[in-house]
Design a protein around this motif. Structure first.
Motif, PDB file in Angstrom:
ATOM      1  N   SER A 170       0.844  -1.187   0.000  1.00 18.92           N
ATOM      2  CA  SER A 170       0.000   0.000   0.000  1.00 18.92           C
ATOM      3  C   SER A 170       0.884   1.244   0.000  1.00 18.92           C
ATOM      4  CB  SER A 170      -0.881   0.000   1.240  1.00 18.92           C
ATOM      5  OG  SER A 170      -1.463   1.262   1.389  1.00 18.92           O
ATOM      6  N   LEU A 172       0.550   3.867   1.300  1.00 10.11           N
ATOM      7  CA  LEU A 172       0.590   4.574   2.573  1.00 10.11           C
ATOM      8  C   LEU A 172       1.866   4.268   3.346  1.00 10.11           C
ATOM      9  CD1 LEU A 172      -3.088   4.080   3.600  1.00 10.11           C
ATOM     10  CD2 LEU A 172      -1.989   6.200   2.959  1.00 10.11           C
ATOM     11  N   TYR A 173       2.467   3.122   3.059  1.00  8.35           N
ATOM     12  CA  TYR A 173       3.742   2.808   3.705  1.00  8.35           C
ATOM     13  C   TYR A 173       4.838   3.373   2.836  1.00  8.35           C
ATOM     14  CZ  TYR A 173       0.959  -0.575   6.258  1.00  8.35           C
ATOM     15  OH  TYR A 173      -0.006  -1.170   7.027  1.00  8.35           O
ATOM     16  N   ASN A 193       5.297   0.819  12.160  1.00  5.53           N
ATOM     17  CA  ASN A 193       4.589  -0.462  12.233  1.00  5.53           C
ATOM     18  C   ASN A 193       5.085  -1.430  11.172  1.00  5.53           C
ATOM     19  OD1 ASN A 193       3.637   1.386  10.503  1.00  5.53           O
ATOM     20  ND2 ASN A 193       1.587   1.470  11.384  1.00  5.53           N
ATOM     21  N   ASP A 196       2.830  -4.577  10.290  1.00  6.55           N
ATOM     22  CA  ASP A 196       1.732  -4.309   9.361  1.00  6.55           C
ATOM     23  C   ASP A 196       2.252  -4.175   7.945  1.00  6.55           C
ATOM     24  OD1 ASP A 196       0.008  -4.301  11.460  1.00  6.55           O
ATOM     25  OD2 ASP A 196       0.120  -2.144  11.770  1.00  6.55           O
TER      26      ASP A 196
ATOM     27  N   THR B  24      -4.935  -0.898   9.713  1.00  4.51           N
ATOM     28  CA  THR B  24      -3.932  -0.372  10.627  1.00  4.51           C
ATOM     29  C   THR B  24      -4.164   1.113  10.860  1.00  4.51           C
ATOM     30  OG1 THR B  24      -2.469   0.246   8.867  1.00  4.51           O
ATOM     31  CG2 THR B  24      -2.256  -1.988   9.702  1.00  4.51           C
ATOM     32  N   GLN B  26      -2.135   3.442  10.394  1.00  7.30           N
ATOM     33  CA  GLN B  26      -1.599   4.225   9.302  1.00  7.30           C
ATOM     34  C   GLN B  26      -2.602   4.349   8.158  1.00  7.30           C
ATOM     35  OE1 GLN B  26       2.249   2.840   8.364  1.00  7.30           O
ATOM     36  NE2 GLN B  26       2.885   4.759   7.495  1.00  7.30           N
ATOM     37  N   GLN B  27      -3.314   3.238   7.884  1.00 13.06           N
ATOM     38  CA  GLN B  27      -4.261   3.286   6.782  1.00 13.06           C
ATOM     39  C   GLN B  27      -5.406   4.231   7.071  1.00 13.06           C
ATOM     40  OE1 GLN B  27      -4.676  -0.944   6.314  1.00 13.06           O
ATOM     41  NE2 GLN B  27      -4.326  -0.743   4.139  1.00 13.06           N
ATOM     42  N   GLY B  30      -4.239   7.804   6.324  1.00 14.66           N
ATOM     43  CA  GLY B  30      -3.850   8.122   4.957  1.00 14.66           C
ATOM     44  C   GLY B  30      -5.047   8.112   4.026  1.00 14.66           C
ATOM     45  N   PHE B  31      -4.937   8.876   2.962  1.00  9.53           N
ATOM     46  CA  PHE B  31      -6.023   8.976   1.998  1.00  9.53           C
ATOM     47  C   PHE B  31      -5.425   8.718   0.623  1.00  9.53           C
ATOM     48  CE2 PHE B  31      -8.308  11.777  -0.985  1.00  9.53           C
ATOM     49  CZ  PHE B  31      -9.570  11.222  -0.892  1.00  9.53           C
ATOM     50  N   GLN B 241      -1.519  11.655   5.612  1.00 13.57           N
ATOM     51  CA  GLN B 241      -0.854  11.435   4.326  1.00 13.57           C
ATOM     52  C   GLN B 241      -1.881  11.516   3.216  1.00 13.57           C
ATOM     53  OE1 GLN B 241       2.143   8.430   3.519  1.00 13.57           O
ATOM     54  NE2 GLN B 241       1.304   7.372   5.273  1.00 13.57           N
TER      55      GLN B 241
END
Lengths: 343, 536
Positions: A170, A172-173, A193, A196, B24, B26-27, B30-31, B241
């Protein structure tokens, strides 16, 4: 052994030489301006243009130009992508590891699927289970890899929603680029993380790896099955059985090694086919590897990138084949008594 | 051993599959917005394409004033207040204090936003001899097509937080133009730093603005990565994000929306809307868009320089069928340039009606023989104003066959297409226009004024002095009723001259995961993601 290595090295140099010649010819064969295809720079400012002409030796004859081309390749100056303006070597460094990573996992997985099933079928030669596995593998072999990939997406990503369908991880990482192998990079990184990120990356990997591995596994099954069947019918196996050893004893002591050694070269050869499949699958799964990158380059007619990509993939294949040749010879010195090079 | 490894591998695969719905932290923060293409630049001053505006205009930058997407009214942004002199020639802006520019790995601002930044941002496109004018190609299509370079006489600093803009003539659309996607405010300090370093072109590649998101990294054809601006002056930004996942194929965008890999997608395809609507976790919003899809004739090419031919061709096609087939009920028929949502819309504007017999008579009168052949260029990409130009071109081909005219449908790759259009190599073209602001001038001027030929937005290459003077006069008045009268007169000229056949005003759609809040359609130009929130 040294003579053998030297011969191999010689073959390596000659092959690479032919590849560079072919890619150099591409600059002339691609449509458009040869110098622009070579450098990736379209400049009509006279001063800069003269500089490029000189740098690539275009004020001399074609042999000199080729010499300059080799020299630049050696120095790591492969030109500039005409669509992104970035250095081609840098771009390849970003995308090639992704392809290799995918291919290696797929190869390993295909061996883990293919060899056990091949043995199973070979040991039950011409029984229903053998015919069943053989039919399944022929069926699997006839399925084009891109279609299989789409079926897997349709089922696992769209219908069931279990797995993602695009990319390596993803977005996002934000994994810093270190080796280019995503799992190693995640472990090396200091993102919060990691767990994840790791599971996310693995989830992204499953479908592309599976689609390539399944297609290759079908070939592995058939190669293994043939070899096992041959060995199990040979005289020394019969002799061992006649001496009263049980079938498992015969198989583990005499069958296994004799079965695997002759097919190792054939299995290794599958890697090049697998690499081709990987490059196709990359496009479907938007996997940021060299196949995807080359397709983009073809789409926008980025000739320097196409040339660089072709060269990089060829070099990988050549190096891999030669290394494997040497490794196989070390494992099995009986083979390859002939010292003449083949590729 | 082998089987152990095999088992380990299966376990590994299992871990992956088991964690599927595991969201998670983080998800959540984030967009991911799946966009349709790579931006041409990170400075919307340089490019009018919607892709560039979406990716940059409201994410990185702010303007002096903004349109409220709900009321269509102007509201303060970097300018706290403004005043217009009674002769309509002098605009004074009081600027907001303590607004900071982004701090990134490549720039650390040493001062707050002030008058110098506004002057720099406007002078860059306005003055030919400005040190930044020629940087990155030096083309400012929006400002040139609206003639703003000649309208602005001077931009002056009164004090650090007050500037005065003088115009050469009154222009009631001036404020609206300052609120468009393109009138962004850049950092003068950053520009100076780059100039000192000798890399001025980086200002458009490594952008610095005051907007809700800070640029982080970009890979062409792959992604754009932004993170939240902690010091955003306007409001708290709730998304940590923001990622633009560049996904050109609309089928892939749909699939990624379904699998949850995209939080929102650009341009959902019309046939897919029902699939999206049928999913409980997805949401489709629609809003009448400020756009127009049209069929433009290149009036500098024979025989399209003859208004009779243009009117005949307009009459030969059945617009209602085109709209039903291509837009599948997601558009309204266009009578003129303006959509019904505009305050200057004229419901009584004369519209061409389908009449193939009369069309053939007019063609005979103009001396066009049976079997005459010409090209229709069909826009190669999906746009809200024309989701499938190729299909529309094929339909038009069918209609024109009935009046004895043959058509070749032509299409190129998008950047080549725009390049050749600008060179005027087309006979006719199916294309359209998305408005950048709510002012009617934003339709009339860029599409058909003489000045817009040079800047490449006048696809008809049509120049009519009477029309130009009408739309110029409309700008001299600020009362909507008076301005409407001028636009009605302009409409009459258009229906007599028919430089283009307006076809439809399409609805705009937005498809997204319904855990997003405040994700509103911006009727003018680029998407705004600063207010978006993601909830569990």
């Amino acid at each position: 052994m040294i003579a053998y290595l030297l011969r191999r090295l010689n073959l390596f140099v000659v092959t690479i030489f032919v590849v560079t010649l072919a890619t150099f010819a591409l600059n002339y064969l691609f449509p458009g301006d040869t110098l622009e295809n070579l450098s990736g720079i379209s400049s009509h400012q006279t001063a800069e243009y003269n500089q490029i002409v000189q740098y690539h030796g275009f004020d001399h004859n074609i042999v000199y130009q080729y010499g300059m081309y080799l020299q630049h390749l050696w120095k790591g100056d492969w030109g500039i992508s005409s669509s992104s303006g970035n250095d081609i070597v840098e771009e390849i460094k970003l995308v090639l590891p992704a392809t290799l990573e995918l291919s290696v996992y797929a190869m390993v997985l295909s061996l883990f699927i293919g060899i056990p099933f091949g043995f199973w079928a070979g040991l039950r030669h011409r029984r229903p289970i053998d015919l069943g596995i053989l039919s399944a593998s022929v069926l699997g072999y006839s399925i084009p890899v891109f279609w299989l990939a789409l079926l897997l997406i349709l089922f696992f990503a769209l219908q069931l929603g279990w797995l993602p369908m695009s990319g390596r991880i993803s977005l996002l990482y934000d994994i810093p680029h270190y080796s280019g192998f995503i799992l190693i990079d995640i472990l090396k990184s200091d993102i919060p993380n990691k767990q994840d990120a790791l599971s996310n990356a693995i989830r992204h990997m499953i479908l592309p790896t599976l689609s390539i591995a399944l297609v290759t596994a079908t070939i592995v099954i058939r190669i293994t099955r043939r070899s096992v069947a041959d060995v199990m019918q040979s005289d020394y196996i019969r002799a061992a059985l006649a001496r009263g050893l049980t079938r498992p004893q015969v198989f583990w002591r005499h069958g296994l090694r004799n079965t695997l050694l002759p097919i190792l070269p054939q299995l290794v050869l599958q890697f090049t086919t697998l690499l081709t499949n990987a490059m196709i699958v990359e496009v479907i799964f938007s996997w940021p590897g060299i196949g995807n990158w080359l397709m983009q380059a073809v789409y926008v007619q980025d000739f320097p990138a196409i040339r660089g990509g072709v060269l990089a993939v060829s070099i990988v294949v050549i190096i891999f084949t030669l290394l494997m040749d040497i490794v196989l010879r070390v494992i099995n010195p009986l083979k390859n008594r002939d010292i003449h090079g083949t590729i | 051993m082998k089987y152990n490894l095999f088992a380990a591998c299966l376990v590994l695969l299992g871990i992956g599959a088991c964690t599927d719905q595991h969201t998670t932290r983080q998800q959540l923060d984030g967009f991911i917005y799946c966009s349709e293409g790579s931006p041409g630049s990170f400075n919307p001053q340089m490019d009018t394409s919607g892709t560039t505006a979406d990716a940059t205009a409201h994410q990185i930058y702010d303007r002096l004033i903004e349109f409220d997407p709900h009321t269509n009214k102007l509201e303060p942004a970097l300018a706290e207040s403004w005043a217009i002199s009674s002769d309509g020639l002098t605009y004074t802006f009081q600027l907001r204090k303590k607004v900071s520019f982004h701090q990134t790995s490549y720039f650390t601002p040493s001062r707050y936003f002030n008058a110098d930044d506004v002057i720099f941002s406007i002078d860059r496109w306005r003055l030919d001899d400005h040190p930044y004018h020629r940087v990155s190609g030096g083309v400012y299509p929006y400002f040139v097509s609206l003639g703003l370079t000649s309208i602005v006489a001077s931009v002056e600093r009164i004090n650090g937080y007050r500037i005065e803009i003088k115009l050469t003539r009154p222009d009631s659309s001036f404020l609206a133009n300052l609120a468009t996607d393109f009138a962004v405010i850049l950092s003068a300090e950053y520009a100076q730093q780059l100039l000192d370093d000798g890399h001025p072109e980086q200002i458009d590649q490594l952008p610095i603005g005051t907007g809700p998101f800070v640029f982080e990294s970009y890979r062409k054809g792959r992604y754009i990565r932004y993170h939240k601006n902690e010091n955003y002056w306007h409001h708290e930004v709730s998304i940590n994000q923001l990622i633009f996942d560049i996904t050109p194929a609309s089928s892939t965008r749909l699939a990624k929306l379904l699998t949850g890999e995209c939080d929102a997608i650009a341009f959902p395809a019309y046939p897919d809307l029902n699939i999206i609507k049928s999913r409980a976790n997805l949401q489709v919003d629609e809003k009448p868009g400020l756009n127009v899809g049209f069929w433009a004739f290149n009036t500098q090419v024979e025989p399209f320089n003859n208004p009779l031919v243009r009117k005949a061709l307009a009459m030969a096609i059945d617009k209602d069928t085109l709209i039903n087939t291509v837009y599948s009920d997601s558009a309204v028929r266009a009578r003129s340039l303006l959509p019904p949502t505009s305050w200057a819309y004229q419901a009584s504007a004369k519209d061409s009606s389908y009449n193939p017999v009369l069309a053939r008579e007019l063609l005979d009168e103009a001396g066009i023989p049976e079997g005459f052949t010409f090209d229709i260029w069909a826009l190669p990409i999906e746009r809200a104003y024309n989701p499938n130009a190729r299909k529309m071109a094929e339909l038009i081909k069918g209609y024109l066959k009935q009046v004895g005219v043959n058509v070749n449908v032509v299409s190129y790759e998008w950047s080549t297409f725009r390049q050749r259009l600008r060179e005027g190599k087309h006979d006719t073209v199916l294309i359209g226009w998305n408005a950048d602001n709510a002012d009617p001038d934003n339709f009339y001027r860029p599409l058909l004024s003489c000045a817009a030929i040079a800047s490449g937005t006048n696809r008809s290459n049509w120049c009519n002095e009477e029309y130009d003077s009408l739309i110029d006069q409309a700008l001299l008045y600020s009362e909507p009723e008076v301005r409407s009268l001028f636009y009605q007169m302009a409409n009459t000229i258009l229906s007599d001259e028919m430089p283009l056949v307006p076809i439809a005003h399409a609805y705009r759609y937005q498809a997204y995961q319904n855990r997003l809040k405040n994700f509103d359609i911006n009727p003018f130009g680029g998407i705004k993601l600063g207010d978006v929130e993601k909830v569990r």
